[in-house]
Design an enzyme around this catalytic site. Structure first.
Site, PDB file in Angstrom:
ATOM      1  NE  ARG A  27      -3.400  -0.149   2.974  1.00  0.00           N
ATOM      2  CZ  ARG A  27      -4.692  -0.123   2.732  1.00  0.00           C
ATOM      3  NH1 ARG A  27      -5.273  -1.130   2.133  1.00  0.00           N
ATOM      4  NH2 ARG A  27      -5.433   0.905   3.106  1.00  0.00           N
ATOM      5  CG  ASN A 101      -5.133   3.314   8.239  1.00  0.00           C
ATOM      6  OD1 ASN A 101      -4.118   3.362   8.919  1.00  0.00           O
ATOM      7  ND2 ASN A 101      -5.511   2.234   7.578  1.00  0.00           N
ATOM      8  N   GLY A 102      -6.129   7.779   7.895  1.00  0.00           N
ATOM      9  CA  GLY A 102      -7.030   8.873   7.544  1.00  0.00           C
ATOM     10  C   GLY A 102      -6.509  10.204   8.028  1.00  0.00           C
TER      11      GLY A 102
END
Ligand code: M6R
Length: 614
Positions: A27, A101-102
């Site tokens: 990723r 995440n984010g």
């Protein structure tokens, strides 16, 4: 982008977490870390800048006991990649650890308020603000960790997938999601957590996808519970997912990208399987059959996508306009979502996304649904957020794509778009029987055609060596192959870091031709179509100005050979499917140039496989 793994059960958590992190490496990330609650009740956090192997070295000799833990790969947004900004983050008292995440958009306001309440911060991240907010709420309201998470998240604006463990509760992981993927894997007396089901597929086939606004309470002694921020219990919907581990490994290839390029004859068999009848050439897509009237009555189709998926959509525009006679627009999802676009109830919005997790494409889907349009998804990852958020869709079924540079997804997307165009064109009566058969027959023959195309591999490798010197490239194509030129240029720039631009060949004279000299190679797509002669003239014009030309031509083409420096010959099939054929040598060219330049092909700098933040 960032990756999350979690485990709670009867086994040692650390090896499972590290293996999961390795599976998430594709990723893209710049630091990694792990948090474990040990049998002695200690909450240990270990993290460092670099790769998962760096983390593994760092862990040597440390206390790695614990059958509950969370782990993370970070792709930097707030704060540079370093040890301190890596996740997990402790709360100030070190009683809670969080991975995220984010992006927390209002983190400054929240941070200022926490500072006023005496909190100090070690990192520059928005994520540390969230863990301290949770601790602050828990402490001031004397509530449970779940209640603290619920209350804290109500104050948060932004996107997140988070996982939290607490020293005083060594049986439970709390995980929450808003616009960032999160899935819980169910084992026997154990649970796994991840931002990508593929990373934990070796342990279970049973998954629960956490939806936006939901919190999973993952307790080793209890059935999985999912609640909303307002504490309403959600139905726990267990989905089966079958993937083979070999699909997640390189299988003897030096890079995933090369494996995925060479897999394409097989992936297109999977993509077409059950959708075209080999005897009658009949194309059947359940997403079209189930929504026949929507497609037949559609006033307009709008594609929303990013990157390679956007290039595939440009080819979809040609296919649908010519076969179905429905007007088509192709939008960058990131622009569409902020443009106050006109969306009508009889529009169809087609969201195209390999990962099914691209934040902008997902937001465009939500916007289109709110406006009342019928939203169709073309995704690869089964159960992904976009696949679940759309009204209907068609998977491309090309198997996990691990290399950051999208290859087999592109050819799968174009193949699905061709089948969609044929299916809708037949229903609308806008495609002649002969053309319908020509295209569907060519689709059936595509796997064999691509096997032939791949024979150019050795020649392209030699060519790549010659052109490794270049600092800039131009890619030219027209009609169906203008998007192929854009895609070829994108492949080269993202993995070799060579600047490359794609243009419609006829646009050269309107400016870009000024760039041509011996240092500026041109890759020209000149396969037979109704603008072939014109493209051949464009090639002559470049030659006359001292430019070096690599042409992709039909086998036996003598005309372009006279002016091109090098020709890569490919078999010719029906014009609308030529982008699938031509993209193969362009993928190989980018790959080998990047390899000769010593680049990290599968994980190029700064890039993430799925872009889950804006
Ligand atoms: O997963 P998606 O198809 O939504 O991803 C869109 C882009 O981020 C992606 O295609 C990107 O451009 C690739 N790295 C290109 O190779």
């Amino acid at each position: 982008m960032c990756g999350i793994v979690g485990y709670v059960g009867g086994r040692d958590a650390c090896p499972i977490l590290l293996k999961g992190l390795h599976r998430l490496e594709y990723r893209g990330y710049d630091s990694a870390g792990v948090a474990l609650v040990g049998a002695d009740g200690a909450l240990n956090v270990y993290k460092c800048k670099g790769k998962v192997t760096d983390l593994e070295h760092f862990l040597e000799g440390k206390d790695l006991c614990g059958s509950i833990g969370i782990a993370h790969t970070r792709w930097a947004t707030h704060g540079v990649p370093n040890d301190v900004n890596a996740h997990p983050h402790y709360s100030e008292s070190e009683s809670i650890a969080l991975i995220h995440n984010g992006i927390i958009e209002n983190y400054r306001v929240l941070k200022d308020a926490l500072i006023e309440n005496g909190y100090t911060f070690r990192s520059s991240t928005d994520s540390e603000v969230l863990v301290n907010l949770i601790e602050y709420v828990r402490r001031t309201n004397d509530c449970s960790l779940l209640e603290a998470v619920q209350q804290a998240l109500k104050q948060v604006v932004g996107a997140y997938a988070i996982a939290i463990i607490e020293k005083s509760n060594p049986d439970e992981i709390i995980a929450a999601r808003q616009s960032s993927p999160m899935v819980v894997g169910l084992g026997k007396d154990e649970y796994f957590l991840s931002s990508d089901a593929a990373s934990i597929i070796e342990y279970t086939e049973d998954f629960v996808y956490v939806n936006d606004g939901e919190i999973a309470v993952i307790n080793r002694h209890k059935p999985l519970k999912v609640v909303t921020l307002d504490n309403h219990e959600s139905h726990v919907d267990i989905k089966k997912l079958q993937l083979s581990i070999s699909q997640l490994e390189k299988g003897g290839y030096p890079h995933f990208m090369l494996k995925e390029i060479y897999e394409q004859p097989g992936t297109l068999i999977d993509c077409i399987r059950g959708r075209i009848n080999a005897d009658t050439y009949e194309v059947k897509l359940s997403g079209v059959i189930d929504n026949r009237s929507k497609f037949v009555d559609a006033r307009r189709i709008i594609f929303v996508a990013c990157g390679t998926s956007w290039h595939a959509s440009l080819i979809g525009e040609h296919l649908i306009e010519s076969i179905c006679r429905i007007p088509v627009e192709v939008e960058y999802a990131s622009e569409f979502r902020y443009r106050n676009p006109i969306i009508r109830k009889d529009d169809i919005v087609i969201a195209v996304s390999q990962s099914g997790e691209t934040a902008d494409t997902l937001a465009a889907v939500e916007l289109a649904r709110k406006a009342g349009a019928f939203v169709f998804g073309i995704c690869n990852v089964v159960g992904s957020s976009i696949a679940r958020a759309t009204d209907s869709g068609a998977y491309i079924h090309v198997g996990p794509e691990i290399g950051v540079a999208s290859t087999k997804a592109f050819t799968g997307q174009v193949t699905v778009m061709a089948m969609l165009a044929l299916a809708v064109g037949r229903e609308k009566g806008t495609v002649s029987e002969d053309y319908y058969r020509e295209v569907s027959k060519a689709l059936l023959e595509l796997p064999a055609t691509l096997t032939e195309v791949l024979e150019v591999g050795g020649q392209v490798k030699d060519l790549a060596k010659i052109f490794t010197y270049a600092h800039n490239f131009i890619y030219l194509g027209r009609g169906y192959n203008y998007p192929t030129a854009l895609e070829g240029a994108l492949k080269l720039k993202e993995i070799s870091y060579i600047h490359a631009e794609g243009y419609p060949a006829a646009e050269m004279k309107h400016g870009p031709i000024a760039l041509i000299d011996a240092e500026m190679p041109t890759v020209a797509i000149a396969t037979p179509d109704h603008t072939y002669e014109k493209t051949a003239s464009n090639i002559e014009e470049i030659k006359a100005r001292g430019g070096k030309i690599i042409a992709v031509t039909a086998r036996g083409d003598e005309h372009v050979r006279k002016s091109a420096d090098y020709c890569i010959e490919v078999p010719v099939i029906t014009e609308c499917l030529m982008p699938i054929v031509v993209s193969i040598p362009l993928q190989l060219l980018a790959y080998y140039i990047a390899v000769y330049k010593g680049r990290n092909v599968d994980q190029p700098r700064n890039l993430a496989k799925s872009v889950t933040v804006e």
